[in-house]
Design an enzyme around this catalytic site. Structure first.
Site, short mmCIF file in Angstrom:
data_model
loop_
_atom_site.label_atom_id
_atom_site.label_comp_id
_atom_site.label_asym_id
_atom_site.label_seq_id
_atom_site.Cartn_x
_atom_site.Cartn_y
_atom_site.Cartn_z
N LYS A 52 -53.59 19.87 -14.10
CA LYS A 52 -54.01 21.06 -13.35
C LYS A 52 -54.64 22.08 -14.30
O LYS A 52 -55.68 22.68 -14.00
CB LYS A 52 -52.81 21.66 -12.60
CG LYS A 52 -52.39 20.81 -11.42
CD LYS A 52 -51.05 21.19 -10.82
CE LYS A 52 -50.67 20.14 -9.76
NZ LYS A 52 -49.35 20.36 -9.15
N GLN A 96 -44.35 24.15 -9.93
CA GLN A 96 -44.31 22.69 -9.91
C GLN A 96 -42.95 22.20 -9.41
O GLN A 96 -41.91 22.66 -9.88
CB GLN A 96 -44.62 22.14 -11.31
CG GLN A 96 -44.79 20.64 -11.37
CD GLN A 96 -46.01 20.11 -10.61
OE1 GLN A 96 -47.02 20.80 -10.46
NE2 GLN A 96 -45.92 18.90 -10.12
N ASP A 119 -50.66 26.05 -2.99
CA ASP A 119 -50.08 24.73 -2.69
C ASP A 119 -49.97 24.51 -1.18
O ASP A 119 -49.81 23.38 -0.73
CB ASP A 119 -48.66 24.64 -3.27
CG ASP A 119 -48.59 23.76 -4.51
OD1 ASP A 119 -49.39 22.82 -4.61
OD2 ASP A 119 -47.71 24.02 -5.36
N1 GUN Z 1 -44.90 18.00 -7.23
C1 GUN Z 1 -45.53 16.88 -6.80
N2 GUN Z 1 -46.68 17.21 -6.16
C2 GUN Z 1 -46.76 18.55 -6.18
C3 GUN Z 1 -47.73 19.48 -5.70
O1 GUN Z 1 -48.74 19.14 -5.07
N3 GUN Z 1 -47.45 20.78 -5.93
C4 GUN Z 1 -46.34 21.19 -6.59
N4 GUN Z 1 -46.15 22.50 -6.76
N5 GUN Z 1 -45.43 20.36 -7.05
C5 GUN Z 1 -45.65 19.05 -6.85
#
Ligand code: GUN
Length: 282
Positions: A52, A96, A119
């Protein structure tokens, strides 16, 4: 033999479009910033967070990384989120998941300002999606819609079957397909005769987290198969929820793992960050 839906290539196109848009915005004095919070050092999370941050750097979005120790208390994390909610220069906040067990994920998600919920996990964002109002959409299902559209695959009027009902993928996926006028069925672990249902699908989306679970037997001839899985096979090799070798013989089009849905999730996160910055200008 099925046509390959190349998520890597399509996500690159999206990132390049966003890069251009971000450069234009910069010229107007608008900069974009995403705050990324990771608690503890789950190895998979470290890889995702790294990807990211890399995507942000490529597109020209600033990323603020908060790497907090495993022992961080819920209150400390909530206070950081509240602080970032107040910061005008921060457009997106991403915590996350998964979080350490002593922290209530729902409470953390609820604390993120819906205006910065890139998200799309906040109950307000999910509620907006369910009634067709504006709001951030969860990145993986949004990425799948984009994959289908950019591959010229029609959704309206077609039988769409989603296997899996998670809050992050299955449920928002069903809502998005419905918004695109698909006829949608959601299957899960209690579905009776799963194969009978999945064999009706023109578009089959598999998000169950079980390595190579869906083979040709579950697939109608000529179906489009989207594999959301990120699993390990018996040799520890990365694979999806779909048994690719078997499925590609029946499907008309299929996503690979890796290089299918995964890169689209990040592209849509970047898209949401740009949208957030644009909305904060309004
Ligand atoms: N953990 C696995 N996929 C995601 C996601 O798309 N966003 C976040 N914040 N955590 C994750």
């Amino acid at each position: 033999m099925a046509e390959l839906i190349d998520g890597k290539k399509i996500s690159q196109e999206i990132k390049d479009e966003l890069k251009e848009k971000v450069a234009e915005l910069k010229e107007q004095g608008i900069s974009i910033c995403l705050a990324v919070i990771q608690v503890g050092n789950n190895p998979a999370s470290t890889v995702y967070v790294g990807n990211k941050k890399k995507a942000c750097a490529y597109i020209g979005i600033e990323s603020l990384a908060y790497e907090l120790p495993e022992e961080t208390t819920e209150e400390e994390l909530l206070n950081l989120v509240r602080e970032l909610n107040e910061k005008k220069e921060v457009n997106g906040i991403l915590v996350q998941l998964p979080l350490p067990k002593h922290i209530d994920e729902d409470k953390v998600i609820k604390t993120i300002s819906p205006e910065k919920d890139v998200d799309g996990f906040h109950p307000q964002s999910v509620g907006a999606l369910s009634i067709g109002q504006k709001g951030f959409v969860s990145c993986t299902p949004a990425g799948i819609i984009e994959l289908l559209k950019r591959s010229g695959i029609e959704i309206a009027g077609r039988e769409c079957v989603v296997v899996g009902r998670s809050n992050i993928v299955g449920k928002p996926m069903a809502l998005l397909l419905l918004r695109e006028n698909g006829t949608v069925t959601v299957c899960h672990s209690r579905t009776k005769d799963l194969k009978e249902v999945t064999r009706r699908a023109d578009i089959l989306i598999v998000a169950i987290g079980k390595a190579k679970f869906v083979d040709a037997d579950y697939i109608k001839d000529g179906a489009v198969v989207i594999d959301v899985g990120m699993d390990r096979d018996e040799n520890g090799k990365l694979c999806g929820d779909v048994d690719f070798e078997s499925a590609e013989k029946k499907a008309a089009a299929i996503t690979p793992v890796p290089g299918g849905v995964g890169p689209m999730t990040i592209a849509m996160l970047m898209h949401n960050c740009v949208e957030s910055a644009l909305m904060s200008q309004e």
